[in-house]
Design a protein around this motif. Structure first.
Motif, PDB file in Angstrom:
ATOM      1  N   ILE A  24       7.210  -6.714 -20.816  1.00 50.21           N
ATOM      2  CA  ILE A  24       8.660  -6.492 -21.531  1.00 50.21           C
ATOM      3  C   ILE A  24       9.129  -6.418 -22.656  1.00 50.21           C
ATOM      4  O   ILE A  24       9.013  -5.600 -24.065  1.00 50.21           O
ATOM      5  N   GLN A  25       8.481  -7.736 -22.775  1.00 52.82           N
ATOM      6  CA  GLN A  25       8.442  -8.883 -24.208  1.00 52.82           C
ATOM      7  C   GLN A  25       8.194  -7.950 -25.176  1.00 52.82           C
ATOM      8  O   GLN A  25       7.891  -7.571 -26.426  1.00 52.82           O
ATOM      9  N   LYS A  26       6.029  -7.549 -24.809  1.00 53.30           N
ATOM     10  CA  LYS A  26       5.098  -7.955 -26.109  1.00 53.30           C
ATOM     11  C   LYS A  26       5.314  -6.169 -25.306  1.00 53.30           C
ATOM     12  O   LYS A  26       4.199  -5.682 -26.302  1.00 53.30           O
ATOM     13  N   GLY A  27       5.795  -5.422 -25.010  1.00 54.59           N
ATOM     14  CA  GLY A  27       5.397  -3.170 -25.654  1.00 54.59           C
ATOM     15  C   GLY A  27       4.171  -3.605 -24.460  1.00 54.59           C
ATOM     16  O   GLY A  27       3.465  -2.534 -25.003  1.00 54.59           O
ATOM     17  N   TYR A  28       3.885  -3.800 -23.283  1.00 61.88           N
ATOM     18  CA  TYR A  28       3.273  -3.392 -22.527  1.00 61.88           C
ATOM     19  C   TYR A  28       3.599  -2.161 -21.088  1.00 61.88           C
ATOM     20  O   TYR A  28       4.756  -2.702 -20.439  1.00 61.88           O
ATOM     21  N   LYS A  29       3.080  -1.807 -20.684  1.00 63.69           N
ATOM     22  CA  LYS A  29       2.816  -0.752 -19.330  1.00 63.69           C
ATOM     23  C   LYS A  29       2.727  -1.687 -18.306  1.00 63.69           C
ATOM     24  O   LYS A  29       1.480  -2.342 -18.415  1.00 63.69           O
ATOM     25  N   LEU A  30       2.931  -1.528 -16.983  1.00 64.74           N
ATOM     26  CA  LEU A  30       2.483  -2.674 -15.830  1.00 64.74           C
ATOM     27  C   LEU A  30       2.297  -1.682 -14.831  1.00 64.74           C
ATOM     28  O   LEU A  30       3.194  -0.513 -14.640  1.00 64.74           O
ATOM     29  N   ILE A  31       1.494  -1.990 -14.301  1.00 69.44           N
ATOM     30  CA  ILE A  31       1.024  -0.733 -12.626  1.00 69.44           C
ATOM     31  C   ILE A  31       0.692  -1.811 -12.072  1.00 69.44           C
ATOM     32  O   ILE A  31       0.170  -2.673 -12.381  1.00 69.44           O
ATOM     33  N   CYS A  32       1.694  -2.138 -11.462  1.00 76.94           N
ATOM     34  CA  CYS A  32       1.125  -3.110  -9.925  1.00 76.94           C
ATOM     35  C   CYS A  32       0.422  -2.799  -8.184  1.00 76.94           C
ATOM     36  O   CYS A  32       1.178  -1.425  -7.867  1.00 76.94           O
ATOM     37  N   VAL A  33      -0.287  -3.291  -8.069  1.00 71.91           N
ATOM     38  CA  VAL A  33      -0.636  -2.940  -6.561  1.00 71.91           C
ATOM     39  C   VAL A  33      -0.338  -3.425  -5.387  1.00 71.91           C
ATOM     40  O   VAL A  33      -0.842  -5.008  -5.385  1.00 71.91           O
ATOM     41  N   LEU A  34       0.416  -3.329  -4.329  1.00 72.98           N
ATOM     42  CA  LEU A  34       1.328  -4.072  -3.825  1.00 72.98           C
ATOM     43  C   LEU A  34       0.288  -3.558  -1.973  1.00 72.98           C
ATOM     44  O   LEU A  34       0.009  -2.651  -1.508  1.00 72.98           O
ATOM     45  N   SER A  35       0.100  -4.777  -1.236  1.00 69.64           N
ATOM     46  CA  SER A  35      -0.506  -4.181   0.295  1.00 69.64           C
ATOM     47  C   SER A  35       0.952  -4.370   0.888  1.00 69.64           C
ATOM     48  O   SER A  35       2.166  -4.163   0.298  1.00 69.64           O
ATOM     49  N   ASP A  36       1.041  -3.060   2.446  1.00 69.55           N
ATOM     50  CA  ASP A  36       1.838  -2.579   2.557  1.00 69.55           C
ATOM     51  C   ASP A  36       3.157  -3.457   2.712  1.00 69.55           C
ATOM     52  O   ASP A  36       4.087  -3.376   4.163  1.00 69.55           O
ATOM     53  N   LYS A  37       2.248  -4.900   3.634  1.00 70.78           N
ATOM     54  CA  LYS A  37       3.051  -5.389   4.194  1.00 70.78           C
ATOM     55  C   LYS A  37       4.291  -6.810   3.602  1.00 70.78           C
ATOM     56  O   LYS A  37       4.862  -7.578   3.769  1.00 70.78           O
ATOM     57  N   GLN A  38       4.326  -6.383   2.325  1.00 68.09           N
ATOM     58  CA  GLN A  38       5.271  -7.022   1.508  1.00 68.09           C
ATOM     59  C   GLN A  38       6.643  -6.423   1.361  1.00 68.09           C
ATOM     60  O   GLN A  38       6.509  -5.042   1.609  1.00 68.09           O
ATOM     61  N   SER A  39       7.491  -6.885   1.418  1.00 67.21           N
ATOM     62  CA  SER A  39       8.575  -6.753   1.453  1.00 67.21           C
ATOM     63  C   SER A  39       9.186  -5.552   0.773  1.00 67.21           C
ATOM     64  O   SER A  39       8.982  -6.165  -0.760  1.00 67.21           O
ATOM     65  N   LYS A  40      10.482  -5.194   1.248  1.00 67.93           N
ATOM     66  CA  LYS A  40      10.549  -3.882  -0.006  1.00 67.93           C
ATOM     67  C   LYS A  40      11.134  -4.244  -0.380  1.00 67.93           C
ATOM     68  O   LYS A  40      11.288  -3.812  -1.723  1.00 67.93           O
ATOM     69  N   GLU A  41      11.968  -5.623  -1.292  1.00 66.70           N
ATOM     70  CA  GLU A  41      12.712  -6.264  -1.692  1.00 66.70           C
ATOM     71  C   GLU A  41      11.505  -6.341  -2.899  1.00 66.70           C
ATOM     72  O   GLU A  41      12.264  -5.816  -4.016  1.00 66.70           O
TER      73      GLU A  41
END
Length: 453
Positions: A84-101
């Motif tokens: 956000i501060q540096k002006g980049y786009k971010l793509i995060c890849v998570l496993s389905d065991k991680q919490s919805k939060e």
């Protein structure tokens, strides 16, 4: 006026807090390094910023680029703040065991989120390791962070977390304890502390289903150690390059249940609302308490904030479904509380055996009551059915009445557990409980084991 130029300047300088009630039987002084005061509410803010700044410095990350990372959620949050501060786009890849939060929080700060199945091999194209790497080859002007093997992960903790702990304890620290996932925290802090005092013990907390402990003790990467687990943020089915086994003196495994139970205890008894790996870490200290002395100073690091687990470990229904709530069970109704709302699977005497087999496979059950005219008249169990079909395969086309065993014993909802346990035997695999208005359910051996444990 005193203020920060941006949110990234608030990373670090987290407090040490004494643990009092939970560790009352531990001789040593136990201090928690509470990383939730970082702006992204986790220790991962430190290494996320370090990895991005190092990538900017050597040209791997270019202006207007896209940052791609496989994450359990916390690293993604740290990366999001920096992006956000540096002006980049971010793509995060998570496993389905991680919490919805965790997923919702990442989307809230502008990240694009991809969710992958947990129970696949690391090299499976569906795994979050593989998907992250693939996206990095497909998305123009992108950079794959790879926190597992990126040396800037360890570097961040060598430069910041380690020195903070040394200064805050005035060099009196004797043990550093932390859950191990990517390995950056334990390796960076461990390296710094060992350079200051080689006698400081570095203890890593592992989970059942992870390879770390056995590999550290034997040098063997045993795939038989790998199986799905619930604990978030620690343990791995790979060996990240950031795990420096040379600075780690010991690994201790903690169960999924204990991790969840002690996470909740930290909130209720210490007022420290932290994440799942914190429960593992504090329980690990209790398991190793006999190795600690009165003059020891133990620093345990708590990775992240409890708000990311309100739908899981801090949810009574979620805990109850997994048998993690230590509720007193005294009668039949208590035993079936976890599954009373589910449909009781039965077959009739005239159903073909093949239908019973189909139901057992579909619902993953080992026994089925047989009914006729709304009464229990028999039963089927997988072991007896298996033996019968081995001898006569043609039985599967016959009605159930030709292969059924005796009906399971029946009790009412108030029957004490002690009486129910006496009904189980080699020939009796389950018990039927009648409760409420014409409500009936089944008590299995597994239900009895849960009650005992």
């Amino acid at each position: 006026m005193k203020y920060y130029n941006n949110i990234l300047e608030t990373i670090g300088n987290t407090p040490l807090v004494k643990i009092n009630k939970i560790t009352k039987d531990v001789k040593a002084l136990v201090l928690a390094k509470v990383e939730t005061t970082n702006p992204g509410n986790s220790v991962k803010d430190r290494m996320a910023l370090q990895m991005i700044e190092d990538a900017e410095a050597d040209g791997r990350l270019k202006p207007g680029g896209t940052v791609i990372e496989g994450t359990s959620g916390n690293t993604g949050m740290g990366l999001a703040l920096a992006c956000i501060q540096k002006g980049y786009k971010l793509i995060c890849v998570l496993s389905d065991k991680q919490s919805k939060e965790k997923m919702d929080i990442l989307r809230a700060v502008g990240a694009e989120v991809h969710v992958c199945p947990t129970n696949v091999e690391p090299d499976d194209p569906r795994s979050y390791y593989s998907v992250s790497k693939r996206l990095a080859t497909e998305v123009p002007n992108s950079w794959y962070v790879n926190q597992y093997d990126n040396p800037s992960n360890t570097k961040a903790h060598y430069l910041t977390t380690g020195p903070e702990i040394w200064e805050q304890t005035e060099g009196k620290i004797t043990h550093f304890v932390v859950g191990v996932g990517t390995g950056g925290t334990i390796s960076g802090v461990g390296k710094y502390l060992k350079e200051k005092n080689p006698d400081i013990k570095i203890w890593g907390i592992d989970t059942y289903g992870s390879v770390f402990k056995k590999y550290h003790e034997t040098g063997i990467f045993d795939e038989n150690e790998i199986y799905p687990y619930i604990t978030e943020g620690i343990g791995e089915d790979i060996l990240p390059k950031n795990v420096n086994f040379d600075v780690i003196d010991k690994f201790e495994k903690v169960t999924d249940k204990d991790a969840a139970v002690y996470q909740r205890r930290l909130a209720k008894e210490e007022g420290i609302f932290v994440g799942n790996s914190a429960g593992s870490a504090i329980k690990g200290i209790l398991q190793l308490k006999d190795e600690l002395k009165e003059d020891d100073v133990v620093v345990v690091l708590f990775h992240d904030h409890g708000s990311r687990y309100v739908g899981k470990m801090f949810n009574d229904d979620w805990m109850r479904d997994r048998g993690f709530l230590d509720e007193e069970k005294v009668c039949a109704e208590d035993l079936i509380k976890d599954h009373a709302g589910k449909h009781l699977v039965t077959v009739s005497t005239s159903d073909p055996v093949s239908q019973a087999i189909l139901l057992m496979n579909q619902y993953k059950i080992s026994q089925i009551p047989v009914v006729e005219n709304n009464k229990f008249v028999g039963s089927l169990t997988d072991n007896k059915l298996f033996s019968a079909l081995l001898e006569k395969p043609e039985l599967k086309e016959l009605p159930v009445k030709h292969v059924m065993e005796a009906a399971f014993p029946e009790v009412n909802g108030n029957t004490p557990i002690e009486e129910i346990s006496k009904l189980f035997s080699h020939d009796t695999q389950a018990v039927i409980v009648n409760y409420g208005e014409d409500q009936r359910h089944i008590i299995t051996r597994q239900d009895m084991i849960k009650a005992i444990c």
